[in-house]
Design a protein around this motif. Sequence first.
Motif, PDB file in Angstrom:
ATOM      1  N   ILE A 171       0.878  -1.169   0.000  1.00  0.00           N
ATOM      2  CA  ILE A 171       0.000   0.000   0.000  1.00  0.00           C
ATOM      3  C   ILE A 171       0.912   1.215   0.000  1.00  0.00           C
ATOM      4  O   ILE A 171       1.669   1.443   0.946  1.00  0.00           O
ATOM      5  CB  ILE A 171      -0.955   0.002   1.210  1.00  0.00           C
ATOM      6  N   THR A 172       0.852   1.945  -1.119  1.00  0.00           N
ATOM      7  CA  THR A 172       1.692   3.121  -1.317  1.00  0.00           C
ATOM      8  C   THR A 172       0.805   4.348  -1.242  1.00  0.00           C
ATOM      9  O   THR A 172      -0.186   4.442  -1.976  1.00  0.00           O
ATOM     10  CB  THR A 172       2.387   3.056  -2.692  1.00  0.00           C
ATOM     11  N   SER A 173       1.151   5.267  -0.369  1.00  0.00           N
ATOM     12  CA  SER A 173       0.343   6.467  -0.177  1.00  0.00           C
ATOM     13  C   SER A 173       1.185   7.704  -0.443  1.00  0.00           C
ATOM     14  O   SER A 173       2.307   7.815   0.063  1.00  0.00           O
ATOM     15  CB  SER A 173      -0.190   6.522   1.255  1.00  0.00           C
ATOM     16  N   SER A 174       0.625   8.618  -1.232  1.00  0.00           N
ATOM     17  CA  SER A 174       1.306   9.884  -1.481  1.00  0.00           C
ATOM     18  C   SER A 174       0.299  11.013  -1.365  1.00  0.00           C
ATOM     19  O   SER A 174      -0.873  10.856  -1.715  1.00  0.00           O
ATOM     20  CB  SER A 174       1.980   9.886  -2.859  1.00  0.00           C
ATOM     21  N   VAL A 175       0.778  12.140  -0.832  1.00  0.00           N
ATOM     22  CA  VAL A 175      -0.081  13.303  -0.615  1.00  0.00           C
ATOM     23  C   VAL A 175       0.670  14.556  -1.030  1.00  0.00           C
ATOM     24  O   VAL A 175       1.869  14.696  -0.758  1.00  0.00           O
ATOM     25  CB  VAL A 175      -0.496  13.424   0.870  1.00  0.00           C
ATOM     26  N   VAL A 176      -0.056  15.470  -1.674  1.00  0.00           N
ATOM     27  CA  VAL A 176       0.439  16.810  -1.944  1.00  0.00           C
ATOM     28  C   VAL A 176      -0.545  17.764  -1.278  1.00  0.00           C
ATOM     29  O   VAL A 176      -1.754  17.691  -1.543  1.00  0.00           O
ATOM     30  CB  VAL A 176       0.517  17.088  -3.465  1.00  0.00           C
ATOM     31  N   THR A 177      -0.041  18.622  -0.389  1.00  0.00           N
ATOM     32  CA  THR A 177      -0.909  19.594   0.275  1.00  0.00           C
ATOM     33  C   THR A 177      -0.910  20.902  -0.515  1.00  0.00           C
ATOM     34  O   THR A 177       0.060  21.240  -1.185  1.00  0.00           O
ATOM     35  CB  THR A 177      -0.450  19.861   1.725  1.00  0.00           C
ATOM     36  N   HIS A 178      -2.037  21.621  -0.434  1.00  0.00           N
ATOM     37  CA  HIS A 178      -2.194  22.862  -1.194  1.00  0.00           C
ATOM     38  C   HIS A 178      -2.239  24.113  -0.323  1.00  0.00           C
ATOM     39  O   HIS A 178      -2.164  25.225  -0.857  1.00  0.00           O
ATOM     40  CB  HIS A 178      -3.485  22.813  -2.023  1.00  0.00           C
ATOM     41  N   ASN A 179      -2.403  23.948   0.980  1.00  0.00           N
ATOM     42  CA  ASN A 179      -2.521  25.126   1.832  1.00  0.00           C
ATOM     43  C   ASN A 179      -2.200  24.747   3.281  1.00  0.00           C
ATOM     44  O   ASN A 179      -1.887  23.589   3.578  1.00  0.00           O
ATOM     45  CB  ASN A 179      -3.926  25.746   1.718  1.00  0.00           C
ATOM     46  N   LEU A 180      -2.283  25.730   4.170  1.00  0.00           N
ATOM     47  CA  LEU A 180      -1.939  25.504   5.577  1.00  0.00           C
ATOM     48  C   LEU A 180      -2.841  24.452   6.212  1.00  0.00           C
ATOM     49  O   LEU A 180      -2.358  23.589   6.961  1.00  0.00           O
ATOM     50  CB  LEU A 180      -2.029  26.819   6.363  1.00  0.00           C
ATOM     51  N   PHE A 181      -4.137  24.477   5.918  1.00  0.00           N
ATOM     52  CA  PHE A 181      -5.017  23.467   6.494  1.00  0.00           C
ATOM     53  C   PHE A 181      -4.574  22.070   6.080  1.00  0.00           C
ATOM     54  O   PHE A 181      -4.540  21.159   6.898  1.00  0.00           O
ATOM     55  CB  PHE A 181      -6.484  23.687   6.114  1.00  0.00           C
ATOM     56  N   GLY A 182      -4.248  21.892   4.811  1.00  0.00           N
ATOM     57  CA  GLY A 182      -3.781  20.592   4.333  1.00  0.00           C
ATOM     58  C   GLY A 182      -2.537  20.125   5.068  1.00  0.00           C
ATOM     59  O   GLY A 182      -2.412  18.955   5.445  1.00  0.00           O
ATOM     60  N   LYS A 183      -1.603  21.048   5.300  1.00  0.00           N
ATOM     61  CA  LYS A 183      -0.373  20.704   6.031  1.00  0.00           C
ATOM     62  C   LYS A 183      -0.680  20.312   7.480  1.00  0.00           C
ATOM     63  O   LYS A 183      -0.161  19.320   7.990  1.00  0.00           O
ATOM     64  CB  LYS A 183       0.605  21.883   6.002  1.00  0.00           C
TER      65      LYS A 183
END
Length: 174
Positions: A127-139
């Motif tokens: 199970i490979t998980s990747s995330v890209v955040t777009h703003n402070l809430f995401g971080k």
Amino acid sequence: MSKVQVLQRPPRKAQILGPVETLSYFDVRALPISRDLTAMQAWNIVMSRPLPGLALAFKIRDAVSSLFGVKKIGGFARSSGKEPVVGEKLDFFLIEGVSQDALILTERDRHLDVMTSITTTDGFLAITSSVVTHNLFGKLYMIPVGIAHKVIVTLMLARVSIALNTPSETLPSR
């Protein structure tokens, strides 16, 4: 019971949102397997054995996140047994790719993009998980979720290991 391993790079057939060094979150957990298993069978085994407390965790996530304009996802449902089709939903995920040995799932919103790849290649269920955040809430969201995600995936894979090593266990179709 096989031991869950942490891998440093995505396995063959896994997809991620971009180069590892550009991701806000990246994790690969893998379980050695000694029998043929499709990616969808792996998903169905995981979903047939929900972790205690996971439904409550999703309710808390939805309650807190909805205060910040994030849509509720509701958590996971039992598998419908339906054939996965690119462009349709599997629980709250969009199916972006499907083959015998790979299931590529995404969830995207204004705060972050998530991609989860379930692969059954080279003797591993990964199970490979990747995330890209777009703003402070995401971080900020990814701080507790990143920690919890590693524990949840490890526990899910450990439960798959138990199921695969139980003599009377029959694999779900597909």
